[in-house]
Write a protein that holds these residues in place. Sequence first.
Motif, PDB file in Angstrom:
ATOM      1  N   GLU A 388       0.785  -1.047   0.101  1.00  0.00           N
ATOM      2  CA  GLU A 388      -0.056   0.085   0.150  1.00  0.00           C
ATOM      3  C   GLU A 388       0.829   1.186   0.051  1.00  0.00           C
ATOM      4  O   GLU A 388       1.610   1.323   0.818  1.00  0.00           O
ATOM      5  CB  GLU A 388      -0.903   0.037   1.176  1.00  0.00           C
ATOM      6  CG  GLU A 388      -1.809  -1.019   1.150  1.00  0.00           C
ATOM      7  CD  GLU A 388      -3.164  -0.910   0.230  1.00  0.00           C
ATOM      8  OE1 GLU A 388      -3.273   0.275  -0.296  1.00  0.00           O
ATOM      9  OE2 GLU A 388      -3.716  -1.916   0.441  1.00  0.00           O
ATOM     10  N   GLY A 390       0.878   5.657  -0.192  1.00  0.00           N
ATOM     11  CA  GLY A 390       0.138   6.656   0.121  1.00  0.00           C
ATOM     12  C   GLY A 390       0.329   7.530   1.347  1.00  0.00           C
ATOM     13  O   GLY A 390       1.444   7.550   1.718  1.00  0.00           O
ATOM     14  N   ASN A 397      -0.768   2.283   5.094  1.00  0.00           N
ATOM     15  CA  ASN A 397       0.149   2.381   3.794  1.00  0.00           C
ATOM     16  C   ASN A 397       1.439   1.999   4.394  1.00  0.00           C
ATOM     17  O   ASN A 397       2.212   2.525   5.728  1.00  0.00           O
ATOM     18  CB  ASN A 397       0.232   3.927   3.358  1.00  0.00           C
ATOM     19  CG  ASN A 397      -1.168   4.385   2.552  1.00  0.00           C
ATOM     20  OD1 ASN A 397      -1.513   3.580   1.955  1.00  0.00           O
ATOM     21  ND2 ASN A 397      -1.524   5.522   2.865  1.00  0.00           N
ATOM     22  N   ALA A 430       0.170   6.123  -6.666  1.00  0.00           N
ATOM     23  CA  ALA A 430      -0.851   5.604  -6.041  1.00  0.00           C
ATOM     24  C   ALA A 430      -2.123   6.848  -6.371  1.00  0.00           C
ATOM     25  O   ALA A 430      -3.340   6.533  -6.074  1.00  0.00           O
ATOM     26  CB  ALA A 430      -0.500   5.787  -4.516  1.00  0.00           C
ATOM     27  N   ASP A 431      -1.568   7.935  -6.547  1.00  0.00           N
ATOM     28  CA  ASP A 431      -2.670   9.365  -6.819  1.00  0.00           C
ATOM     29  C   ASP A 431      -1.802   9.740  -8.221  1.00  0.00           C
ATOM     30  O   ASP A 431      -0.589  10.414  -8.109  1.00  0.00           O
ATOM     31  CB  ASP A 431      -2.672   9.894  -5.708  1.00  0.00           C
ATOM     32  CG  ASP A 431      -3.401  11.193  -5.767  1.00  0.00           C
ATOM     33  OD1 ASP A 431      -3.857  11.515  -7.046  1.00  0.00           O
ATOM     34  OD2 ASP A 431      -3.656  12.109  -4.903  1.00  0.00           O
ATOM     35  N   LYS A 439       4.441   4.096  -6.735  1.00  0.00           N
ATOM     36  CA  LYS A 439       4.314   2.795  -6.345  1.00  0.00           C
ATOM     37  C   LYS A 439       5.849   1.923  -6.884  1.00  0.00           C
ATOM     38  O   LYS A 439       6.289   2.369  -7.646  1.00  0.00           O
ATOM     39  CB  LYS A 439       3.129   1.968  -6.873  1.00  0.00           C
ATOM     40  CG  LYS A 439       1.958   2.524  -6.938  1.00  0.00           C
ATOM     41  CD  LYS A 439       0.689   1.679  -7.236  1.00  0.00           C
ATOM     42  CE  LYS A 439      -0.547   2.059  -6.905  1.00  0.00           C
ATOM     43  NZ  LYS A 439      -1.686   1.277  -7.513  1.00  0.00           N
TER      44      LYS A 439
END
Length: 765
Positions: A388, A390, A397, A430-431, A439
């Motif tokens: 994860e 972020g 995360n 991730a965004d 990532k």
Amino acid sequence: LRHSFGLTVGSASWERLLQSYDDALAALPKTRLTPFRTQDRNLPPVASKEQTPYSFANRSDTDFALAQNRIWAEGIRDKWKNIADAGGYNAYPVIGGAEVGSAEPVAVMDKSQYHENGIVGMYTPASGEELDEAVRIAAADPDGWRTLQPAQRQKILMDAAHAFEKSRGDLIGVAAAEMGKVFGETDVEISEAIDFLNFYPYSVAKMASIEGLSMQPKGVGLVVSPWNFPIAIPAGGVAAALAAGNTVILKPASDAVLCGYRLCQCFWDAGVSKNTLQFVPTGGALAGERLVPNPAVDFVIFTGSETTAYEMIKSRNDLHISAETGGKDATIVTALADRDQAIKNVVASAFNNSGQKCSATSLLVLEKELYEDAAFKRTLIDAAASLEVGSVWDFKNRIGALVHPPKGKLEHALEVLEEHEHWALEPAYADEENPYMLKPSIRWGTRSGDFCHMNELFGPVLSVMCAEDLEDAIEKVNATGYGLTSGLESLDAREQSIWKEKLLAGNLYINRMTTGAIVLRQPFGGMRKSAIGSGKKAGGLNYVSQFMQLRFEGLKDAKRSTHPYMDTIETLLSASDALKEECDSCRETLGSFAYWLEEEFLREHDYCNVRGESNVIRYLPLKNVLLRCEEGDTLYEIVASIAAAKMCGASLRLSMPKGAKSEVLRYIKKNAALLLDAADRFVEEDEASLLDAMRQAERIRFLHPENVSPSIYEALAESAVYIASEPFIGHGRIELMHYFQEQSVSHSYHRYGNLGLKGLKDKEI
């Protein structure tokens, strides 16, 4: 197991299973029903009464699995996520005991609140004139740090360790807000910083126990720290320099100023004055103009790029520098590995802290059988993709932010594939609108000489190579020219032995991560392109010695032994009545050398004895040494130095000026055949020939610093050749360090909690 299909928390089945578990425990006699782990970070830390300058124990990390510690972590998040509402956290230069700075403040962004334009605080850079003033104050030492007794300094540093423990929450918070580091990554840094503060006084005390050895500080130390370890590395550099008695100037990375300011507050709160430790946030270019070249700066502790280290040396050719300059770190996985364990360790080594650790595995070299194993490849990809990524404020995360958006080498690695490569896991964010949240990605099919084979990257990019066998894999790793950390995943003792013998790196890891070195357990530092200077390892017993002026006031060491080389040169030592006193002193010293060879340098040391993991500190003898003798050197110093090289197993180039005039040098020339063997060479040479030879030597030894001319330093600056020019020390524990290179080998031999035969053997011992 029959309940596990569709089991949900709070259901009737769930409650029934919980009750049956409790009933079973209650039925067992003498069963403890309370947790064994009671750590609670909400409670004020208690200063260790056991810790003294003569003992050392590592500090525990936070156990975030405990409910009370998760509550503590939530408090940190609530404070530092919203720090702007309280006016932000702001930093200023601290010079001459006061906060200064008139430059325009620089805003610091919270990368986890990118869309909200979240601001952590501001910092004010120092000007060139303020940097000059900081050096002047450090050289003057108005508060007398250098005049304190070692025990007084050690007490203050141990108080600083306690201040770091009390500030653990704020240090985690400021690193999360400024750097985007997840809490667990910073927590281990704080434990390491505390260990440094307790350990370096311990190592100074150990050195002070050597009878006849006198220690004086070098003077002014400049610590230039990186952004990827914004707490542990600067704290360790400052702690080592202070423990050795020096005044210190900390120049933090421009991306980690707030972290640097907060850790300095821990030192100041503990009693280190703001004249003794000064804080100078400034750009690298200005520091290179005003701090590094300043002759009042006696040494530099640097962690960063090799390019920057070389620029420092070019700006000041005779700079005494201890530098860790990164690495292209690799893990080799053979067909005889535990494959699931290997994937777990590789993924953690490659992608924790967004792959921004200098020790991170960025190369994965697979033996051909594994490289062609579709199941292994699929599992590796799934493990990396499942991480994860972020905001650090969301505890689910595992990976936080990059320190800045991809650029330079990292940007190239993300955008350009070689013809024979493909993306096993493509780069992604991730965004998509936050350029800091990258990532993990995996390049597959990297070959020897490719960009991602040879270049260090600070980001979550793993390049996978294929090797025919272990020997081929080792060649591919050594070909990078770096030598910081390296890993091996193999359960075969024969492969482990070959790899330890042939892999060129300062920190070796078997069946575990290549990151997370612990003070004393795994002293940290590289070789080859990964280190500039003497190569003494941070967190090791020898590290502080390079920041002190050492003198040996006696010629006798009560601890003596014998060595075959002593018999070899006895004819020489008995031949001269005129030099009898020096020859007698030489015999005494060689006895000390022989003892310390046996007890320290030719032995492997595991100081921590952790169950399930061996952590060996060993010394690798240098293969070739250049010893330069000059007119003012004594027979005692020269013969003992020749003996040191030969007793340690090095081939020797014994060099002296042409047309030597001193009786000592003529005597050495006449008797060179008695001192040297077929692998050695005696030469009389001018400076031009000497310079060529120095560029080829593994270690260069001058017996006095004044023997090294400015022209030699200037000529060797471009290649950053290290010259060991400290005055000769007639004690084996100190002098023989010049003829060895330190290496740490950590081997996790447990598998899933099972210690196996090795664990049983250790228990019996």
